[in-house]
Write a protein that holds these residues in place. Structure first.
Motif, PDB file in Angstrom:
ATOM      1  N   GLN A  48       6.583 -13.999 -12.279  1.00  0.00           N
ATOM      2  CA  GLN A  48       5.755 -12.975 -11.870  1.00  0.00           C
ATOM      3  C   GLN A  48       5.689 -13.247 -10.290  1.00  0.00           C
ATOM      4  OE1 GLN A  48       4.496 -10.850 -14.105  1.00  0.00           O
ATOM      5  NE2 GLN A  48       5.466 -12.337 -15.531  1.00  0.00           N
ATOM      6  N   SER A  49       6.108 -12.388  -9.493  1.00  0.00           N
ATOM      7  CA  SER A  49       5.967 -12.625  -8.005  1.00  0.00           C
ATOM      8  C   SER A  49       4.678 -12.809  -7.440  1.00  0.00           C
ATOM      9  CB  SER A  49       6.818 -11.352  -7.412  1.00  0.00           C
ATOM     10  OG  SER A  49       6.021 -10.118  -7.660  1.00  0.00           O
ATOM     11  N   ALA A  50       3.686 -12.410  -7.958  1.00  0.00           N
ATOM     12  CA  ALA A  50       2.404 -12.707  -7.730  1.00  0.00           C
ATOM     13  C   ALA A  50       1.860 -14.024  -7.813  1.00  0.00           C
ATOM     14  CB  ALA A  50       1.365 -11.891  -8.515  1.00  0.00           C
TER      15      ALA A  50
ATOM     16  N   ARG B 266       3.034  -7.316  -1.785  1.00  0.00           N
ATOM     17  CA  ARG B 266       2.084  -6.496  -2.118  1.00  0.00           C
ATOM     18  C   ARG B 266       2.477  -5.628  -3.426  1.00  0.00           C
ATOM     19  NH1 ARG B 266      -0.993  -5.220   3.478  1.00  0.00           N
ATOM     20  NH2 ARG B 266      -1.166  -7.201   4.288  1.00  0.00           N
ATOM     21  N   LYS B 267       3.264  -5.721  -4.014  1.00  0.00           N
ATOM     22  CA  LYS B 267       3.642  -4.810  -5.158  1.00  0.00           C
ATOM     23  C   LYS B 267       3.079  -5.154  -6.464  1.00  0.00           C
ATOM     24  CE  LYS B 267       8.160  -3.111  -3.051  1.00  0.00           C
ATOM     25  NZ  LYS B 267       9.657  -2.989  -3.343  1.00  0.00           N
TER      26      LYS B 267
ATOM     27  N   GLU C 272      -1.961   3.457 -11.723  1.00  0.00           N
ATOM     28  CA  GLU C 272      -1.168   2.221 -12.250  1.00  0.00           C
ATOM     29  C   GLU C 272      -1.318   1.879 -13.702  1.00  0.00           C
ATOM     30  OE1 GLU C 272       0.296  -0.337  -8.534  1.00  0.00           O
ATOM     31  OE2 GLU C 272      -1.745  -0.784  -9.309  1.00  0.00           O
ATOM     32  N   SER C 273      -0.254   1.452 -14.353  1.00  0.00           N
ATOM     33  CA  SER C 273      -0.450   0.934 -15.630  1.00  0.00           C
ATOM     34  C   SER C 273      -0.649  -0.484 -15.325  1.00  0.00           C
ATOM     35  CB  SER C 273       1.129   1.123 -16.289  1.00  0.00           C
ATOM     36  OG  SER C 273       1.558   2.541 -16.465  1.00  0.00           O
TER      37      SER C 273
ATOM     38  N   ASN D 262      -0.463  -5.182 -12.976  1.00  0.00           N
ATOM     39  CA  ASN D 262      -0.006  -3.961 -12.911  1.00  0.00           C
ATOM     40  C   ASN D 262       1.724  -3.902 -13.109  1.00  0.00           C
ATOM     41  OD1 ASN D 262       0.794  -5.394 -10.474  1.00  0.00           O
ATOM     42  ND2 ASN D 262       0.913  -3.259  -9.255  1.00  0.00           N
ATOM     43  N   LYS D 263       2.172  -5.195 -13.503  1.00  0.00           N
ATOM     44  CA  LYS D 263       3.514  -5.022 -13.753  1.00  0.00           C
ATOM     45  C   LYS D 263       3.625  -5.463 -15.178  1.00  0.00           C
ATOM     46  CE  LYS D 263       5.907  -4.587  -9.605  1.00  0.00           C
ATOM     47  NZ  LYS D 263       7.321  -5.208  -8.768  1.00  0.00           N
ATOM     48  N   GLY D 264       4.834  -5.275 -16.255  1.00  0.00           N
ATOM     49  CA  GLY D 264       4.718  -5.823 -17.380  1.00  0.00           C
ATOM     50  C   GLY D 264       5.102  -7.233 -17.595  1.00  0.00           C
ATOM     51  N   HIS D 265       5.672  -7.471 -18.788  1.00  0.00           N
ATOM     52  CA  HIS D 265       5.599  -8.902 -18.928  1.00  0.00           C
ATOM     53  C   HIS D 265       6.653  -9.620 -18.128  1.00  0.00           C
ATOM     54  CE1 HIS D 265       6.716 -12.588 -21.449  1.00  0.00           C
ATOM     55  NE2 HIS D 265       5.447 -12.359 -22.394  1.00  0.00           N
ATOM     56  N   ASN D 266       7.893  -8.833 -17.456  1.00  0.00           N
ATOM     57  CA  ASN D 266       8.977  -9.442 -16.876  1.00  0.00           C
ATOM     58  C   ASN D 266       8.716  -9.314 -15.654  1.00  0.00           C
ATOM     59  OD1 ASN D 266      10.596 -10.500 -19.191  1.00  0.00           O
ATOM     60  ND2 ASN D 266      10.976  -8.378 -19.540  1.00  0.00           N
TER      61      ASN D 266
END
Length: 585
Positions: free
Chosen positions: A494-496, A522-523, A550-551, A580-584
């Motif tokens: 996770q980049s976050a 910021r993505k 967003e999903s 807002n991003k999936g598992h990967n």
């Protein structure tokens, strides 16, 4: 013609002038700077690394372990550790902190006899280098003191040879009333030497004798030691007990300006030798003092987040996140080039000095009483006014989280995983004690054998016993290891969760502890929320203001959130990472 002085030599000379401004030197600071450059084997014209550069990513996780935390017959412990890392940890962790692996006389390695050798009972430099070739290697620089059985101290007693003037001495007649230290043992130890009776300074114990950095020869020796460690593959240096380095009679002898300047000087040398090397200061002191070791992004790259363990433990045993939330809101974001080193368990106890000013005396009393009820021990210190105050709580983290202030309950495992889900998501680099990876419990036999409180959380696993524990479904160890690796495998994608990604505290009441992370580009955004109680709690997603275009996904369970206005029911000690991003990632 006057020889041109390199920018590095100029910078070092300036730093040395600050350190030794009140000391009469036998050589000029320019000569001393040149000596340090030579000892470090660096090019005087080498360019420094880019300022404010982050030498870490979300993939960085440190495993903290002794060299002999895992042992087996007829195999050097460092090789057994290497096998464990290969077979049981794998790619979940990319960095390893091997606690002092040198010959020592006490304090489980922190009373070093010889800085240049690997303890023969552990293995060899070859074993250390083999680990450093697969993982980022973190090593202790035990810089404040050494063993009274060292060759240096032997020479001090003789009054001749290297080390004869390496140790700090004082007089019992000196005013030492302002000295701050974490122990109740006598500060001065009387020693008969070739130069007569002397009283050596012992911040921690009579076997751990403090160096006198007013003598630049001590600094030179440590620069040579640092060079050797770099050559052995060390990338991350843990400056042990650094806050006590410089002493001046009549002061507190902690956090003095010269100490900070020594950190800056060593950073200058280290980063010119290896520009991606990292310095972490170990300063188990009140939070506001701890933060000063960042300097202006020119001292430690990272500081231990010492307030996190007691505050998080307080949260989970009381079911109230008020103090943890207040602290998190007060913590300044680490500027680029610096970060926090987060941990909630280590080879030491859970320090209480970093909770001073954050928890009331009553809260600390409740905390220490609960820990004692769970089989833990309390270590003490002498305060400024001569009072005995609790210094740290000695207990394995798994046992510390076996219940609440009401007593043990059925939520031990869930509470333990909740603690790690919170820690792994916070701004900073996470450090995980090997016994947290394995869910190790209090070692009462070792405590009885050593009579040292810290031994309760320094268990040595026999390989056969560990293999049995990790295959026996009736025990919790395999479940802990599997769950910890699952959390780690999610986190490092996770980049976050970059150590410097943006962080904001959420306001969700006192039973739900939450914060928000946003990646540097910021993505990606992740809402990290935990139920810190033993009762189910409702989380209205509408309070998170999730962007409807967003999903959204819950990363820990790898499930999509389809209705953004629903209420999620968080079970006791359940954590969610909503992204807002999936598992990967």
């Amino acid at each position: 013609m006057q020889m041109q002085v390199s920018p590095l030599a100029q910078k070092l000379a300036q730093q040395l002038s600050m350190i030794y401004q009140e000391v009469k030197l036998n050589e000029s600071v320019d000569e001393l700077a040149t000596s340090l450059i030579t000892l470090m084997h660096i090019d005087a014209n080498a360019l420094p690394p880019e300022p404010f550069c982050n030498h870490w990513t979300e993939e960085d996780v440190v495993l903290i372990t002794y060299g002999d935390s895992i042992i087996e017959d007829n195999c050097p412990p460092l090789q057994s550790l290497h096998c464990f890392l290969d077979e049981s940890i794998g790619s979940s962790i990319n960095s390893v902190h091997i606690l002092p692996f040198f010959p020592y006389s006490s304090d489980d390695g922190f009373s070093v006899i010889d800085y240049s050798s690997v303890n023969e009972s552990l293995g060899s430099w070859q074993d250390i280098k083999a680990i450093s070739e697969q993982w980022h290697l973190m090593s202790d620089l035990v810089i404040n003191h050494c063993s009274s059985r060292s060759a240096w101290f032997d020479n001090f007693i003789k009054g001749e040879g290297q080390g004869s003037d390496y140790f700090y001495t004082a007089s019992p007649e000196d005013d030492l009333s302002a000295v701050v230290r974490p122990r109740t043992s006598p500060l001065l130890r009387e020693v008969e030497t070739g130069k007569g009776t002397q009283f050596v300074w012992c911040t921690f114990s009579e076997d751990q004798v403090d160096f006198d950095f007013r003598n630049p020869e001590v600094l030179k020796s440590f620069v040579s030691i640092i060079r050797q460690y770099l050559d052995a593959g060390v990338k991350i240096f843990r400056f042990d007990a650094i806050a006590f380095l410089w002493k001046t009679i009549g002061t507190s002898c902690i956090n003095l300006p010269q100490t900070h300047e020594v950190v800056r000087l060593l950073r200058t040398l280290i980063e010119h030798a290896r520009n991606d090397a990292v310095i972490i200061t170990e300063t188990n002191i009140p939070n506001t003092q701890n933060l000063t070791y960042f300097g202006n992004a020119n001292e430690a790259h990272a500081i231990y987040n010492f307030s996190l363990p007691p505050l998080l433990l307080n949260t989970l045993i009381t079911g109230n996140c008020l103090y943890l939330k207040r602290w998190l809101m007060s913590m300044p974001p680490a500027q680029d080039g610096t970060t926090y080193f987060n941990f909630i368990a280590s080879h030491d106890g859970i320090g209480l000095r970093p909770a001073e000013g954050l928890l009331s005396d009553e809260e600390i009393q409740i905390l220490t009483t609960t820990v004692q009820d769970f089989g833990g021990k309390i270590s003490w210190r002498t305060s400024d006014n001569g009072q005995q105050k609790p210094y740290e709580m000695n207990i394995s983290l798994y046992d510390a989280l076996q219940g609440t202030i009401s007593g043990p309950d059925q939520w031990n495992f869930e509470r333990f995983m909740c603690a790690h889900a919170i820690m792994l998501a916070l701004e900073g680099i996470p450090g995980i004690y090997i016994h947290s990876m394995l869910g190790t419990q209090n070692d009462y036999q070792k405590l009885e054998n050593t009579h040292h409180n810290r031994s309760i959380n320094r268990h040595r696993w026999q390989v056969d016993a560990l293999e049995k524990a990790l295959t026996d479904e009736s025990m919790h160890h395999a479940k802990v290891l599997s769950s910890m690796k699952n959390l780690l495998d999610i986190r490092i994608k996770q980049s976050a969760f970059h150590p410097n990604a943006t962080q904001f505290t959420l306001h969700l009441g006192l039973q739900l502890f939450g914060f928000w992370r946003q990646s540097l580009d910021r993505k990606q955004r992740i809402f990290c929320i935990s139920n810190v109680t033993d009762q189910p709690q409702l989380l209205p997603l509408s309070e998170l203001n999730l962007i409807i275009t967003e999903s959204w996904y819950e990363l820990i369970t790898d499930s999509e959130i389809t209705e953004l206005t629903q209420e999620l029911t968080l079970l006791p000690y359940q954590s969610v990472w909503i992204s807002n991003k999936g598992h990967n990632g």
